[in-house]
Design a protein around this motif. Structure first.
Motif, mmCIF file in Angstrom:
data_model
loop_
_atom_site.group_PDB
_atom_site.id
_atom_site.type_symbol
_atom_site.label_atom_id
_atom_site.label_comp_id
_atom_site.label_asym_id
_atom_site.label_seq_id
_atom_site.Cartn_x
_atom_site.Cartn_y
_atom_site.Cartn_z
ATOM 1 N N GLN A 592 -2.427 35.913 -2.449
ATOM 2 C CA GLN A 592 -1.249 36.280 -1.670
ATOM 3 C C GLN A 592 -1.529 37.496 -0.801
ATOM 4 O O GLN A 592 -0.933 37.665 0.260
ATOM 5 N N ALA A 593 -2.456 38.356 -1.243
ATOM 6 C CA ALA A 593 -2.785 39.564 -0.479
ATOM 7 C C ALA A 593 -3.693 39.260 0.706
ATOM 8 O O ALA A 593 -3.845 40.099 1.604
ATOM 9 N N VAL A 594 -4.320 38.071 0.730
ATOM 10 C CA VAL A 594 -5.192 37.688 1.841
ATOM 11 C C VAL A 594 -4.332 37.293 3.035
ATOM 12 O O VAL A 594 -3.315 36.610 2.887
ATOM 13 N N GLU A 595 -4.733 37.746 4.212
ATOM 14 C CA GLU A 595 -3.945 37.418 5.402
ATOM 15 C C GLU A 595 -3.869 35.905 5.590
ATOM 16 O O GLU A 595 -4.833 35.176 5.344
ATOM 17 N N GLY A 596 -2.714 35.449 6.050
ATOM 18 C CA GLY A 596 -2.398 34.023 6.122
ATOM 19 C C GLY A 596 -3.481 33.120 6.651
ATOM 20 O O GLY A 596 -3.886 32.160 5.987
ATOM 21 N N ARG A 599 -6.339 32.512 4.168
ATOM 22 C CA ARG A 599 -6.038 32.140 2.786
ATOM 23 C C ARG A 599 -6.671 30.796 2.414
ATOM 24 O O ARG A 599 -7.217 30.626 1.321
ATOM 25 N N ASP A 679 -4.633 26.677 10.263
ATOM 26 C CA ASP A 679 -5.456 27.714 9.635
ATOM 27 C C ASP A 679 -6.804 27.187 9.164
ATOM 28 O O ASP A 679 -7.771 27.955 9.059
ATOM 29 N N ARG A 717 -12.436 43.330 6.701
ATOM 30 C CA ARG A 717 -11.984 41.977 6.378
ATOM 31 C C ARG A 717 -13.072 41.220 5.618
ATOM 32 O O ARG A 717 -12.791 40.455 4.702
ATOM 33 N N SER A 720 -13.166 42.494 2.037
ATOM 34 C CA SER A 720 -11.955 42.071 1.330
ATOM 35 C C SER A 720 -12.071 40.625 0.876
ATOM 36 O O SER A 720 -11.780 40.286 -0.281
#
Length: 799
Positions: A592-596, A599, A679, A717, A720
């Motif tokens: 959920q913390a990963v940018e959309g 993901r 995405d 990024r 992360s």
């Protein structure tokens, strides 16, 4: 594809049937004659994708940004002259054509072997003469066209039949493709994609009327000619002796023609001078050596008859006896409808069941009487038929038999206006949200498929037809799916086949889609037939794969909840199910913390690196770096990118990753679209050459900064994403290590053991046994994974 030898015959003997036409001029003439009616071209997409893929590089996994640009140019060229395009993709492989599908897959496997041999010998990509389409090209082409605002359909039966049927509609200038079957269908003109010049919109139109003149046949004779010559339905050897007799009796053999050309002339001459002499007086089976193949032959001829068309070769009161699927069929013809009628004697009930071949639907149809309504209900006769659904279950054999579907239904999704039934919106495209209202037709209530809920099945069918889902409807309606060849090196299996890597995900989605039947049958007891290509698979039988239970926090929601309801809570539940299908529920908070937009990539990378122990740190860094660097690259920059050499392992890894993206399409559509499809479209997340460059650099020990091209904004990024993947793998006792530390002996479980083939088994391997995953023997193959076993470097499947 199409009729054997006809393409070469046309070019060598009948070039006059080929006329250069300009589509711009055809469109202008059409508008002048029919004001207000847009000229349309129906496109057989499966014939065209090889011609659309123009990027120079193809072996590295696909140049998707370049390909998307090429598709946009294609669409724009027609839009500029006011021509509407309607694209049709194959949605199934019909049972009659399964043997041909298998034959082509085996041929492709031999071609792939030669490709890898060339790469290992030369260190570079082979020339275009060895071109093999990148994995998932058809799936992503369909989604790319929809993203470009085009009308793209996925067929419910053989795609060329639906293409030819659409060609009968008003305003259709022609069918664009490369399949000689379009010379046989009595539809609009056949336009060649091979000869299309996009700059001028010039192409070649092939005229079936001129072909008939050359062969002294009528248009209605062409289906008969096609079946006697052999096509995708009629095996090549079925009429070999008949064709030889025709050739022996033919007096005008041309010396300048090859044997195949003379055979076509001889068979056409026999139809024109011998068969037509007795047309209407003798039964067709008395004039042809049909033997035990009558039913297949009639089905082949009828397969070319479009809605509203009939064949003069189906005669009155013709009778024949043949054995088909261990049932006794008595062929006759109804004097009023002139349709083929067969009487089937049920070996259990001893009752005769009438059957007919509907020339409009090109299906064999049997009529049974519904005990409740007392009405006759049409049913398809072939228990292995891939035709779409309703199905009935034989109480003795307990085999599902698919029922006949109205041919008018193949592209039109029935809409109901019942105010009590809530409209449903479930679309992956925010710009094109199709409103689908499940139909409450009482006939559908008798439908028995892998899924018994007609409302859910209707939604699945709608998204299949409109090209918004992948494999979902095939699983729910027929319980059968297939996947074509992938660039995999069968002689170096340090990386497992994508068929095995993603099978646990598919199995969990099977459990979600099949649910519990009304008869109390649990989804885990049902098997899905998988026709997947992998090394050592002879494709004589499908793999029978059982669903796996899915562990979703709070319980697995029903498809009605996932598909038919809206709201933020429901969207969260959809994401929960998607994570559970990849066995990533424990990673929900981290993901959920990963940018959309990243993901989906993160989910796929975690799954891959937990599942495949032979993937190392260099592989992870290359995959992340290429995805991040791709965002700042223009199409021109990607075109100009040059590679030092081609690495065969990187080729296979690129294909494995792209197959993971197609698996994401399947999972996402099954779960109700929790993720934005854009995405994980490859043109946004993967480039074959760019990945290959990063792979080679990572192998050489380049720093992270160098992999990211000194772009400091990407550094955070990168770390992360890498941290999330490494953390998830550690939870599964999977440590991602540098492959450089392994040494040359660390090549994976299958690479140097036994015969070197990877096969499914009905049991599980164990670490340390030193045995590959063996094929258990001929006949039915049952394949099932445990809930989280992975491809292990310790010669077995380990936790």
């Amino acid at each position: 594809m199409g009729v054997r030898g006809l393409q070469g015959f046309v070019g060598s003997t009948c070039p006059h049937i080929c006329t250069v036409v300009n589509l711009r001029d055809l469109a202008e003439r059409h508008r002048s004659k029919h004001p207000g009616c847009s000229p349309t071209v129906v496109v057989d997409a499966m014939c065209c994708i090889r011609y659309w893929y123009t990027p120079e590089s193809w072996v590295c996994g696909g140049q998707w940004r370049e390909y998307f640009s090429a598709l946009r140019n294609f669409v724009n060229a027609f839009a500029e002259v006011g021509i509407k395009l309607v694209f049709v993709f194959d949605g199934i492989v019909e049972q009659d054509k399964r043997d041909e599908w298998v034959k082509r897959r085996r041929k492709n496997s031999r071609e792939i072997s030669r490709i890898f041999q060339y790469i290992k010998s030369h260190g570079e990509q082979p020339g275009r003469h060895m071109f093999f389409i990148p994995p998932g090209l058809a799936v992503f082409t369909q989604l790319a066209l929809k993203a470009l605002g085009q009308e793209a359909h996925c067929s419910l039966q053989e795609a060329d039949y639906e293409v030819a049927s659409l060609g009968l509609q008003d305003g259709c200038l022609g069918v664009l493709g490369e399949d000689t079957d379009y010379l046989i269908y009595n539809t609009c003109p056949y336009l060649s994609i091979r000869e299309l010049c996009l700059d001028t919109l010039d192409t070649v139109m092939l005229c079936r009327e001129k072909l008939c003149e050359s062969l002294c046949l009528s248009v209605t004779d062409l289906p008969l000619l096609a079946c006697l010559l052999g096509n995708d339905v009629i095996p090549q050897g079925m009429f070999e002796s008949f064709r030889y007799k025709c050739l022996s009796a033919y007096t005008s053999v041309k010396e300048n023609l090859n044997k195949r050309g003379n055979v076509i002339l001889a068979v056409a001459d026999h139809i024109a001078k011998v068969l037509r002499l007795h047309q209407g007086e003798k039964k067709l089976e008395e004039m042809l050596p049909l033997g035990p193949n009558k039913a297949l032959f009639y089905r082949g001829v009828a397969s070319y008859l479009l809605p509203g068309q009939k064949s003069p070769w189906f005669f009155k009161k013709s009778k024949a006896v043949t054995t088909l699927d261990k049932q006794i069929l008595s062929m006759s013809s109804d004097s009023e409808s002139k349709q083929e009628v067969a009487m089937c004697t049920d070996p259990e009930s001893k009752q005769e069941v009438s059957m007919c071949t509907d020339p409009e639907s090109k299906q064999e149809v049997s009529m049974c009487t519904d005990p409740e309504s007392k009405q006759e209900v049409p049913m398809c006769t072939d228990p292995e038929s891939r035709q779409e659904v309703p199905m009935c279950t034989d109480p003795e054999s307990r085999q599902e038999v698919p029922m006949y579907t109205d041919p008018e239904f193949k592209l039109e999704v029935p809409m109901c206006t019942d105010p009590d039934i809530k409209q449903v919106t479930m679309s992956s495209d925010p710009e094109i949200k199709q409103q689908v209202t499940p139909c409450s037709d009482p006939e559908i209530k008798h439908e028995v498929t892998m899924v018994s809920d007609p409302e859910i099945l209707e939604v699945a069918r709608a998204h299949h037809v409109w090209g918004e889902s992948y494999l979902v409807y095939n699983v729910m309606s027929r319980g059968e799916i297939e996947c074509s060849n992938t660039l995999e090196d069968e002689l170096d299996q340090a990386l497992p086949s994508q068929a095995f890597v993603y099978r646990p995900v598919r199995q969990r989605i099977y459990a979600l889609l099949l649910g519990d039947g009304e008869d109390g049958t649990h989804s885990l007891a049902r098997e899905v037939k998988e026709w997947f290509v992998y090394a050592g698979n002879p494709l004589k039988h499908p793999d029978l794969v059982r669903p796996l239970p899915m562990s979703v926090p709070g319980g697995t929601p029903s498809l009605k909840v996932l598909w038919l309801t809206q709201g933020p809570d429901v969207q969260a539940r959809r994401f929960d199910v998607l994570l559970a299908s990849f066995n990533l529920s424990s990673m929900q908070e981290d993901l959920q913390a990963v940018e959309g937009p990243l993901r989906a990539l993160c989910c796929l990378l975690i799954y891959l690196f937990v599942q495949v122990d032979t993937l190392g740190l260099e592989d992870l860094q290359a995959l992340i770096a290429q995805a991040l660097c791709l965002q700042g690259k223009s199409t021109a920059q990607l075109v100009d990118l040059q590679l030092d050499h081609i690495n065969p392992r990187a080729v296979q890894l690129g294909s494995l990753f792209v197959r993971g993206l197609t698996t994401l399409v399947f999972v996402n559509s099954a779960c109700g679209f929790p993720l934005d499809m854009s995405d994980f479209m490859p043109w946004n997340i993967f480039d074959g050459k760019l990945f290959h460059q990063k792979y080679l650099q990572s192998e050489k020990g380049y720093s992270v900064e160098a992999l990211l091209e000194q772009n400091r904004s990407l550094l955070m990024r990168f770390h992360s994403l890498k941290s999330v993947v490494v953390k998830a793998c550690l939870r599964e006792n999977r440590r991602i290590k540098s492959r450089q530390r392994w040494g040359s002996h660390h090549t994976g479980r299958w690479s140097r053991q036994g015969s070197g083939s990877q096969q499914p088994s009905s049991g599980y391997g164990r670490p340390g046994q030193g045995q590959p995953w063996r094929y258990p023997g001929p006949g039915r193959r049952q394949c099932e994974h445990d809930q989280w076993r992975r491809y292990s470097s310790s010669s077995g499947w380990s936790r």
